[in-house]
Enzyme design. Structure first.
Site, PDB file in Angstrom:
ATOM      1  N   TRP A  43      38.720  50.058  45.694  1.00  0.00           N
ATOM      2  CA  TRP A  43      37.920  48.897  46.087  1.00  0.00           C
ATOM      3  C   TRP A  43      38.574  48.247  47.307  1.00  0.00           C
ATOM      4  O   TRP A  43      39.781  48.015  47.330  1.00  0.00           O
ATOM      5  CB  TRP A  43      37.844  47.924  44.908  1.00  0.00           C
ATOM      6  CG  TRP A  43      37.121  46.649  45.187  1.00  0.00           C
ATOM      7  CD1 TRP A  43      35.908  46.494  45.773  1.00  0.00           C
ATOM      8  CD2 TRP A  43      37.578  45.320  44.863  1.00  0.00           C
ATOM      9  NE1 TRP A  43      35.562  45.157  45.838  1.00  0.00           N
ATOM     10  CE2 TRP A  43      36.579  44.423  45.287  1.00  0.00           C
ATOM     11  CE3 TRP A  43      38.727  44.822  44.253  1.00  0.00           C
ATOM     12  CZ2 TRP A  43      36.688  43.044  45.128  1.00  0.00           C
ATOM     13  CZ3 TRP A  43      38.846  43.453  44.094  1.00  0.00           C
ATOM     14  CH2 TRP A  43      37.835  42.574  44.524  1.00  0.00           C
ATOM     15  N   ASP A  94      42.473  47.885  36.061  1.00  0.00           N
ATOM     16  CA  ASP A  94      41.413  47.008  36.552  1.00  0.00           C
ATOM     17  C   ASP A  94      40.148  47.400  35.802  1.00  0.00           C
ATOM     18  O   ASP A  94      39.582  48.471  36.018  1.00  0.00           O
ATOM     19  CB  ASP A  94      41.228  47.181  38.052  1.00  0.00           C
ATOM     20  CG  ASP A  94      40.242  46.181  38.645  1.00  0.00           C
ATOM     21  OD1 ASP A  94      39.491  45.544  37.869  1.00  0.00           O
ATOM     22  OD2 ASP A  94      40.199  46.039  39.883  1.00  0.00           O
ATOM     23  N   LYS A 104      30.191  41.759  36.277  1.00  0.00           N
ATOM     24  CA  LYS A 104      29.176  42.806  36.247  1.00  0.00           C
ATOM     25  C   LYS A 104      28.522  42.929  34.874  1.00  0.00           C
ATOM     26  O   LYS A 104      27.294  42.919  34.767  1.00  0.00           O
ATOM     27  CB  LYS A 104      29.798  44.154  36.636  1.00  0.00           C
ATOM     28  CG  LYS A 104      30.535  44.155  37.962  1.00  0.00           C
ATOM     29  CD  LYS A 104      29.622  43.924  39.132  1.00  0.00           C
ATOM     30  CE  LYS A 104      30.280  44.220  40.461  1.00  0.00           C
ATOM     31  NZ  LYS A 104      31.478  43.435  40.760  1.00  0.00           N
TER      32      LYS A 104
END
Length: 422
Positions: A154, A235, A271
């Site tokens: 990311w 993560d 999300k």
């Protein structure tokens, strides 16, 4: 009477004073910063007046009409909170403890022995980004000089850790030539990582590639990490949102804990719960005993206090209300699965449309990938050509947000991708 010469002299003095003031401005040397790759993309899209323009760069879920979506269970939880007329006082530095406890059960599993032993403890974080920043500074203060991240990862991981004072190093992860996980390269690079190093792992739905190790490969990684005495940091931004199964999406993290690793985890609820603007997350560690975990949390609070003091309350209350209520929790699992299923359906449709328009390239990687994004394989030149000719906006590395692909635009997207890649 004031002479014209006197007025002219005053004017020249005023100009000199103004120039001198401008030259000594504390902001005079500031340069215009480059646009953020995602925010800048959104701004460029907004300026485009082409009627059929499409954006597939935003990492936020959209329904099949291309509109932002709020989970019904979130609406119901929010209504319950409004009816309670709760106060708006500060949270503590570590945030809402009820939320943290429920979050840890959600991530690590309610039957986790490490959790029951008190070896897993944490704090509420400002979603994933804020938790990553706190963790980076925490480990840097306590002796870590660098952190290893997958290549690619990311985009914000690297500046976050650099701003934490860490040197960012990379290990191989993705084979762009075959649009697949480069597991052999990953293993070889991890074997060369110095003992005691912190290594970032994506728990599921790797961003940006959407390619995850299999459970058997995760087992190999767990054994290698133990052999090399490496410090895993997970993560977990997509639990439940990746496969539609929250337990399956947490399998890698739970495996590492069961295998005896001491590790860190950042969970984000942006999300999976659709709480993008509420910045809800949990930063936690698995210690060797409860006292050790508590000491680490105390040091997290030392980082947080001068950084932002304490986290916001409303989003954490929403998550707590849902996870603490059997009916709402069941609704959440079903609604989260519905989002994942829509994205998976769009993956298949996009691959099929590309084949239907006559593309001879192999697009199977689109359906093999998982999560919000598809790493299309388009290069920067093709992306820019697609933007100029078809007004289709994705990030320069060819990453497509599958949440932006809908029944109405999938054919248009496939034609544009085919046109620039044939």
């Amino acid at each position: 009477m004031i002479s014209k010469q006197f007025i002219s002299r005053l004017g020249r003095q005023s100009q000199r004073m103004s120039a001198r003031w401008q030259s000594t401005s504390p902001f005079a040397a500031y340069e215009m910063a480059p646009l953020d790759p995602i925010i800048g993309l959104n701004e460029e899209f907004q300026r485009d007046d082409f009627p059929q323009k499409v954006i597939v760069g935003v990492g936020a879920y959209r329904d099949d009409a291309g509109k932002p979506y709020v989970l019904p269970c979130v609406r119901e939880a929010e209504q319950r909170l409004v009816e309670q007329k709760l106060d708006m006082e500060y949270s503590g530095i570590a945030g809402d403890q009820k939320f943290v406890d429920l979050s840890l059960k959600f991530g690590y599993g309610e039957d986790s022995s490490a959790l029951k032993e008190g070896r897993i403890q944490g704090v509420q974080a400002l979603s994933g980004t804020g938790g990553l920043r706190v963790f980076g500074e925490l480990i840097r203060r306590h002796g870590q000089k660098h952190i290893y991240v997958p290549n690619p990862t990311w985009g914000n991981h690297i500046p976050i850790f650099q701003n934490s004072g860490l040197e960012v190093r990379k290990y191989r992860y993705y084979d762009a030539s075959n649009s697949s996980l480069d597991f052999d390269g990953m293993i070889k690079d991890i074997q060369d990582i110095p003992a005691g190093s912190c290594v970032l792992l994506h728990a599921c739905a790797h961003n940006p590639t959407g390619m995850d190790p299999t459970l058997e490969q995760w087992k190999q990684l767990s054994e290698l990490f133990k052999k090399k005495q490496l410090f895993p940091f997970f993560d977990a931004a997509y639990q439940g949102f990746a496969s539609g199964d929250a337990i399956l999406d947490a399998a890698s993290l739970r495996m590492f804990v069961d295998d005896g690793h001491l590790l860190g985890t950042i969970q984000s609820f942006s999300k999976n719960f659709g709480l993008y603007g509420h910045r809800v997350g949990t930063l936690s560690v698995v210690g060797s005993n409860a006292d050790e975990a508590a000491r680490v949390v105390s040091q997290m609070k030392m980082v947080i206090r001068p950084m932002y003091s304490n986290p916001p309350r409303h989003g954490a209350r929403i998550v707590s209300t849902i996870l603490d209520d059997p009916k709402l929790k069941s609704d959440f699992y079903e609604q989260c699965k519905g989002m994942a299923n829509r994205i998976n359906t769009m993956r298949t449709k996009l691959r099929d449309e590309l084949e239907a328009v006559g593309s001879t390239r192999n697009w199977d990687h689109i359906v093999k990938q998982i999560g919000m994004f598809a790493y299309s394989g388009l290069n920067k030149e093709q992306v820019m050509e697609m933007r100029a000719k078809h007004h289709l906006y994705c990030t320069a590395d060819g990453r497509i947000s599958m949440a932006g692909v809908t029944t109405n635009n999938v054919s248009y997207i496939a034609n544009a991708m085919h046109d620039v890649s044939k």
